[in-house]
Design a protein around this motif. Structure first.
Motif, PDB file in Angstrom:
ATOM      1  N   ALA A  65       0.825  -1.207   0.000  1.00  0.00           N
ATOM      2  CA  ALA A  65       0.000   0.000   0.000  1.00  0.00           C
ATOM      3  C   ALA A  65       0.863   1.263   0.000  1.00  0.00           C
ATOM      4  N   HIS A  66       1.972   1.231   0.730  1.00  0.00           N
ATOM      5  CA  HIS A  66       2.880   2.386   0.778  1.00  0.00           C
ATOM      6  C   HIS A  66       3.472   2.674  -0.591  1.00  0.00           C
ATOM      7  N   TRP A  73       0.893   4.254  -2.701  1.00  0.00           N
ATOM      8  CA  TRP A  73       0.725   5.646  -2.290  1.00  0.00           C
ATOM      9  C   TRP A  73       1.787   6.527  -2.941  1.00  0.00           C
ATOM     10  N   LYS A 112      -3.436   6.647  -4.644  1.00  0.00           N
ATOM     11  CA  LYS A 112      -3.801   6.811  -3.234  1.00  0.00           C
ATOM     12  C   LYS A 112      -5.135   6.166  -2.891  1.00  0.00           C
ATOM     13  N   ALA A 136      -4.469   2.560  -2.411  1.00  0.00           N
ATOM     14  CA  ALA A 136      -3.707   2.384  -1.173  1.00  0.00           C
ATOM     15  C   ALA A 136      -4.615   2.484   0.043  1.00  0.00           C
ATOM     16  N   PRO A 179      -1.017   4.307   4.766  1.00  0.00           N
ATOM     17  CA  PRO A 179      -0.054   3.969   3.703  1.00  0.00           C
ATOM     18  C   PRO A 179       1.033   5.010   3.485  1.00  0.00           C
TER      19      PRO A 179
END
Length: 361
Positions: A175-176, A179, A184, A187, A204
């Motif tokens: 997820a990071h 992002w 986004k 994420a 995230p």
């Protein structure tokens, strides 16, 4: 899972007995494809063999991968001990070519729901992990952290398959990356699903190092602008949060090697020094010196520790023996003319509140 028809089983039997690959069976035996022992992709509805091989390859594709080798050997032994799990272990580990593929399969099947399909999630996880060498390194250092620091973790295979702290951490890493890529909404959708399934809420945008242990993990909350260093261990119920509705950089910064005990709450943009240890239940509202031990509500310094990384030893003990050891050590230092120990009590409203150790040069 849909039932396998009699025709399907008959086809599988023909493939096995004839010694032809699936490709050769399709073209009448003229081609020369790779032989398969058993076409499990016909049996399991969500199967990682359907994931295409990425060009970038794994971080260890140019050499050996001892972590992945250990995971596979452990899975083989577990399959022998518990035959009822053999299909599960094959689908989750033994059928895959690398740790990234296996992890993508496990995470996708844990996080799927009726509108976020496992096949979609598997494609996302696989694509991100196979193209990000930092994640490839982190997933291996993290699984080492679980195996080495958590006595309940019996094997690398156990962490990969069953430990939700490991699952939530690796899902966050994907997820990071999404992002950072500007995706986004996806994420945040993953963050929501991670929180729902694992009970762990990591924004995230937070930045988390490698070699991390989320022990038990239930109730861990990590805010948007949090920074966590390398080799940090966090117990269940840890909150790295803000103090209000302010925007901007508003969450804690945790140094390398720190150990955060169960239900520790750290609020605001404050710094937790390298190698610090925070006792269970502490409420931390101010900066924590490196290699110090803090406890209480609000937390206060109760001592200093010699360990470089208390997160590696996982020693939470701040008992009478701890202070006796400090007293003996400082008595020796005093005799050498280095330090003079001074023990005192802190009084609040006339009552003794905390036993605090101070060093005066």
């Amino acid at each position: 899972m849909a039932c396998v028809s009699d025709d399907t089983w008959a086809s599988l039997t023909q493939v096995l007995s004839g010694g032809l690959s699936l490709k050769e069976r399709e073209d009448g035996g003229r081609g020369r494809g790779n032989f398969v022992k058993f076409p499990f992709e016909k049996v399991f509805p969500v199967y990682a063999m359907d994931v295409s091989k990425a060009d970038s390859g794994s971080v260890v594709d140019s050499g050996g991968d001892p972590i992945w080798d250990a995971v596979r050997e452990e899975a083989k032994l577990e399959a022998e001990k518990e035959p009822i799990l053999s299909s599960f272990l094959y689908a989750s580990i033994l059928s895959h070519d690398c740790l990234e593929q296996a992890l993508a399969f496990v995470l996708a099947n844990r996080l799927q729901n009726p509108t976020l399909l496992a096949t979609q999630l598997m494609d996302i996880f696989h694509d991100v992990m196979m193209h990000d060498r930092d994640i490839q390194r982190a997933i291996r250092l993290d699984v080492q952290a679980f195996k080495e620091r958590d006595p309940a973790c019996l094997s690398y295979c156990s962490a990969l398959l069953y430990f939700k702290g490991y699952h939530s951490l690796q899902s966050y890493r994907v997820a990071h990356e999404l992002w950072k890529q500007g995706r986004k909404i996806l994420a945040l959708a993953l963050q929501s699903r991670i929180s729902e399934v694992f009970g762990v809420d990591i924004h995230p945008a937070a930045r988390i190092g490698e070699g991390i242990l989320l022990d038990h993990a239930t109730g861990v909350v990590i805010g948007e602008t949090t920074v966590v260093g390398n080799r940090v261990s966090l117990m269940h119920g840890v909150t790295l949060g803000g103090t209000g509705k302010e925007n901007g950089d508003r969450h804690p910064k945790v140094g390398d090697g720190a150990l955060l005990g169960a239900s520790v709450t750290i609020l605001g943009n404050i710094k937790i020094g390298e190698g610090a240890m925070l006792a269970a239940g502490s409420l931390v509202l101010k900066d924590v010196p490196p290699h110090s031990m803090m406890a209480g509500t609000p937390a206060r310094v109760i001592g200093f520790i010699n360990e470089q990384d208390p997160s590696l030893t996982m020693n939470h003990d701040a008992t009478k023996d701890f202070f006796q050891n400090i007293a003996v050590g400082l008595r020796e230092e005093k005799s050498n003319g280095n330090y003079s120990p001074f023990f005192s009590f802190i009084f609040t409203n006339g009552e003794k509140e905390d036993y605090v150790f101070r060093l005066i040069k």
